[in-house]
Design a protein around this motif. Sequence first.
Motif, PDB file in Angstrom:
ATOM      1  N   ASN A 163      22.800 -20.178  12.481  1.00  0.00           N
ATOM      2  CA  ASN A 163      22.053 -21.467  13.418  1.00  0.00           C
ATOM      3  C   ASN A 163      20.470 -21.291  13.371  1.00  0.00           C
ATOM      4  O   ASN A 163      20.112 -21.296  14.239  1.00  0.00           O
ATOM      5  CB  ASN A 163      22.522 -21.328  14.914  1.00  0.00           C
ATOM      6  CG  ASN A 163      22.089 -22.435  15.696  1.00  0.00           C
ATOM      7  OD1 ASN A 163      22.203 -23.606  15.191  1.00  0.00           O
ATOM      8  ND2 ASN A 163      22.121 -22.441  16.705  1.00  0.00           N
ATOM      9  N   LYS A 164      20.376 -20.770  12.187  1.00  0.00           N
ATOM     10  CA  LYS A 164      18.666 -20.785  11.931  1.00  0.00           C
ATOM     11  C   LYS A 164      18.172 -21.886  11.376  1.00  0.00           C
ATOM     12  O   LYS A 164      18.606 -22.747  10.714  1.00  0.00           O
ATOM     13  CB  LYS A 164      18.353 -19.626  10.802  1.00  0.00           C
ATOM     14  CG  LYS A 164      18.975 -18.156  11.367  1.00  0.00           C
ATOM     15  CD  LYS A 164      18.443 -17.400  10.453  1.00  0.00           C
ATOM     16  CE  LYS A 164      19.053 -15.783  10.850  1.00  0.00           C
ATOM     17  NZ  LYS A 164      18.870 -14.739   9.792  1.00  0.00           N
ATOM     18  N   THR A 165      16.796 -22.217  11.711  1.00  0.00           N
ATOM     19  CA  THR A 165      16.018 -23.193  11.289  1.00  0.00           C
ATOM     20  C   THR A 165      15.586 -23.152   9.689  1.00  0.00           C
ATOM     21  O   THR A 165      15.191 -22.372   9.290  1.00  0.00           O
ATOM     22  CB  THR A 165      14.758 -23.570  12.069  1.00  0.00           C
ATOM     23  OG1 THR A 165      15.186 -23.599  13.463  1.00  0.00           O
ATOM     24  CG2 THR A 165      14.006 -24.887  11.636  1.00  0.00           C
ATOM     25  N   VAL A 166      15.900 -24.214   8.905  1.00  0.00           N
ATOM     26  CA  VAL A 166      15.662 -24.139   7.595  1.00  0.00           C
ATOM     27  C   VAL A 166      14.352 -24.198   7.364  1.00  0.00           C
ATOM     28  O   VAL A 166      13.784 -24.792   8.384  1.00  0.00           O
ATOM     29  CB  VAL A 166      16.582 -25.207   6.810  1.00  0.00           C
ATOM     30  CG1 VAL A 166      17.992 -25.117   7.091  1.00  0.00           C
ATOM     31  CG2 VAL A 166      16.016 -26.514   7.170  1.00  0.00           C
ATOM     32  N   LYS A 167      13.744 -24.200   6.103  1.00  0.00           N
ATOM     33  CA  LYS A 167      12.489 -24.448   5.742  1.00  0.00           C
ATOM     34  C   LYS A 167      11.888 -25.918   5.851  1.00  0.00           C
ATOM     35  O   LYS A 167      12.826 -26.691   5.937  1.00  0.00           O
ATOM     36  CB  LYS A 167      12.300 -24.052   4.337  1.00  0.00           C
ATOM     37  CG  LYS A 167      12.636 -22.606   4.223  1.00  0.00           C
ATOM     38  CD  LYS A 167      12.588 -21.876   2.651  1.00  0.00           C
ATOM     39  CE  LYS A 167      13.099 -20.587   2.518  1.00  0.00           C
ATOM     40  NZ  LYS A 167      12.693 -20.074   1.102  1.00  0.00           N
ATOM     41  N   ALA A 168      10.636 -25.948   5.784  1.00  0.00           N
ATOM     42  CA  ALA A 168       9.928 -27.431   5.937  1.00  0.00           C
ATOM     43  C   ALA A 168      10.346 -28.245   4.843  1.00  0.00           C
ATOM     44  O   ALA A 168      10.829 -27.793   3.863  1.00  0.00           O
ATOM     45  CB  ALA A 168       8.417 -27.106   5.837  1.00  0.00           C
ATOM     46  N   ALA A 169      10.392 -29.608   5.095  1.00  0.00           N
ATOM     47  CA  ALA A 169      10.729 -30.644   4.210  1.00  0.00           C
ATOM     48  C   ALA A 169       9.569 -31.307   3.827  1.00  0.00           C
ATOM     49  O   ALA A 169       8.582 -31.431   4.687  1.00  0.00           O
ATOM     50  CB  ALA A 169      11.829 -31.561   4.925  1.00  0.00           C
TER      51      ALA A 169
END
Length: 205
Positions: A163-169
């Motif tokens: 449940n970690k936030t993925v990298k920027a898009a």
Amino acid sequence: MKGQPIMQKLAKKLIEVMEECAYVTKNGVNNFHKYKYATSADVLEKVNTAMVKHGVCTIAIPEIISVDEITTAKGNIERLATVKINITFIDKDSEDTITITGLGSGQDAGDKAVMKAQTAAIKYAYMLSFAIATGDDPEADGKTDQTNIVQVKNTPKKNPIGNKTVKAACVECGIVLSDKVKTYSLEKYGRCLCIECQKNIKVSA
């Protein structure tokens, strides 16, 4: 109204109005989503013509439900207004009355949010009450549509593992960026862009 049920005369006139306003031609165009829609002006013109013909007048009383400030994906502040409007029909011959209610929302960076909301409320109050067919989607603000899509692309996504936030898009195409590409893009262009979108900017320049 002597000898007749309450509002029978007004109801008869409104049925005639419904018959004449059964369908409204779609003259507006949403350039972003590429579809046609019935504008508020289209609806009001047809309804007004039929109401005047049959001797029915209206009184509209708007009420502001809320006005909220929202921040777009680009950091701009816009206002989102919600308005309720009560429209009372009055028969000039019998003085019968009936009131309908419409709700509408409008978003704008300037001072037009309430006006947009009010216009939508009136339009859909008539369309729902008179069963007006158009087949259009609600509403045709292409600028807001584009802003909202950018917001979706920039919404942080959750990784199902841990449940970690993925990298920027990338703000242009939505592709997830590596830390290296993100850092370079922010330093060079002041925003998150993938390599291909960076190339496009260079080509355009």
